[in-house]
Design an enzyme around this catalytic site. Structure first.
Site, PDB file in Angstrom:
ATOM      1  N   SER A 132       8.358  10.210  -4.808  1.00 10.50           N
ATOM      2  CA  SER A 132       8.463   9.032  -3.924  1.00 10.50           C
ATOM      3  C   SER A 132       9.679   8.243  -4.351  1.00 10.50           C
ATOM      4  O   SER A 132      10.130   8.369  -5.510  1.00 10.50           O
ATOM      5  CB  SER A 132       7.215   8.160  -4.110  1.00 10.50           C
ATOM      6  OG  SER A 132       7.393   6.894  -3.510  1.00 10.50           O
ATOM      7  N   TYR A 145       1.433   2.575  -9.243  1.00 12.38           N
ATOM      8  CA  TYR A 145       2.002   3.715  -8.503  1.00 12.38           C
ATOM      9  C   TYR A 145       3.390   4.044  -9.035  1.00 12.38           C
ATOM     10  O   TYR A 145       3.737   5.219  -9.215  1.00 12.38           O
ATOM     11  CB  TYR A 145       2.041   3.353  -7.019  1.00 12.38           C
ATOM     12  CG  TYR A 145       2.471   4.469  -6.101  1.00 12.38           C
ATOM     13  CD1 TYR A 145       1.767   5.673  -6.043  1.00 12.38           C
ATOM     14  CD2 TYR A 145       3.575   4.323  -5.267  1.00 12.38           C
ATOM     15  CE1 TYR A 145       2.168   6.696  -5.176  1.00 12.38           C
ATOM     16  CE2 TYR A 145       3.970   5.336  -4.399  1.00 12.38           C
ATOM     17  CZ  TYR A 145       3.266   6.516  -4.359  1.00 12.38           C
ATOM     18  OH  TYR A 145       3.654   7.524  -3.507  1.00 12.38           O
TER      19      TYR A 145
HETATM   20  C1  8X3 Z   1       5.547   5.838  -0.749  1.00 11.57           C
HETATM   21  C2  8X3 Z   1       6.731   4.959  -0.738  1.00 11.57           C
HETATM   22  O1  8X3 Z   1       7.632   2.576  -1.016  1.00 11.57           O
HETATM   23  O2  8X3 Z   1       5.289   2.782  -0.441  1.00 11.57           O
HETATM   24  O3  8X3 Z   1       5.583   6.811  -1.735  1.00 11.57           O
HETATM   25  O4  8X3 Z   1       6.033   3.312  -2.647  1.00 11.57           O
HETATM   26  S1  8X3 Z   1       6.384   3.364  -1.247  1.00 11.57           S
END
Ligand code: 8X3
Length: 246
Positions: A132, A145
């Site tokens: 990502s 994340y």
């Molecule tokens: C998804 C992109 O910008 O929401 O992997 O983290 S973001």
């Protein structure tokens, strides 16, 4: 053993995984689709003439059972992953952090480790990991994340270094905003919150990313696409988005 190259896609029941399975089938691969949601997985597999197999990348026994069903693997698409929540560090929910680490980082390690012998035996294997832009761009609320995706990117890079001189290529694909179930999962089914992420802008579709997966998978054996970052025209960085209000 299949006479066509075999592509294995994790998290293949929806979104980028399902689209990648379809794109790889169109590109001539025999596709093996792994995911937890059996009903959806069977449907997607039927659409692309692939083989659905149950797979929970957070469960060692499930990964071992999945791997034991394969006798060939030329391409592995590590797509299973996701974000849970958008809490600040001060408000961090450690269960969410644990889940994100387990699915994005340990899940990728589990499946890659299990399939590496087949990838090496293929004589021209490829690992394509869907990370990502969050793997390279921290943003407020993204810490859990971001940390998991940074780790996933790091392990992908290490794999590339460790496999140098051996017949397995390694690629990291970093999508920005893609209209999938990603935000719905992140916000625990809160449709309004999920829709607001893409309001007033045009996100990528899962097919946009899948086309890149198929392109990477079909480069000649001497070409290693190390890293691809793909964002919508309306997005210039993780949190820099052009929106038309209305
Ligand atoms: C998804 C992109 O910008 O929401 O992997 O983290 S973001």
């Amino acid at each position: 053993m299949s006479d066509r190259p075999v592509a294995v896609v994790t998290g293949a029941s929806s979104g980028i995984g399902a689209a990648s399975a379809r794109a790889l089938a169109r590109a001539g691969f025999e596709v093996v689709l792994g995911a937890r949601r059996a009903d959806r997985l069977i449907e997607v597999a039927a659409e692309c003439g692939g083989t659905p197999l149950p797979l929970d990348v957070t469960d060692e026994a499930s990964v071992a059972a999945f791997a034991s069903r394969l006798d060939r693997c030329d391409v592995l698409v590590n797509n299973a992953g996701g974000a849970f929540g958008l809490a600040s560090v001060a408000e961090a929910d450690l269960d969410d952090w644990q889940r994100m680490y387990d699915v994005n980082v340990l899940g990728t390690v589990r499946v890659t480790k299990a399939l590496l012998p087949l990838l090496l035996a293929s004589g021209d294997g490829q690992v394509i990991t869907i990370a990502s832009i969050a793997a390279h761009e921290p943003y407020p609320g993204g810490a859990g994340y971001n940390a998991a995706k940074h780790a996933e990117a790091a392990l992908t890079r290490v794999l590339r270094l460790e496999l140098l001189g051996r017949p397995v290529r390694v690629c990291e694909i970093d999508p920005g905003m893609v209209d999938t179930e990603f935000s719905l999962v992140r916000f625990e089914g809160d449709r309004d919150r999920a829709d607001a992420v893409y309001r007033g802008m045009t996100p990528l579709t899962a097919d946009d990313v899948a086309e890149s997966v198929a392109w990477v998978a079909t480069r000649p054996a001497h070409v290693n696409v190390d890293r691809l970052t793909i964002m919508p025209r309306d997005q210039a960085a993780a949190q820099i988005v052009h929106r038309v209000e209305g």
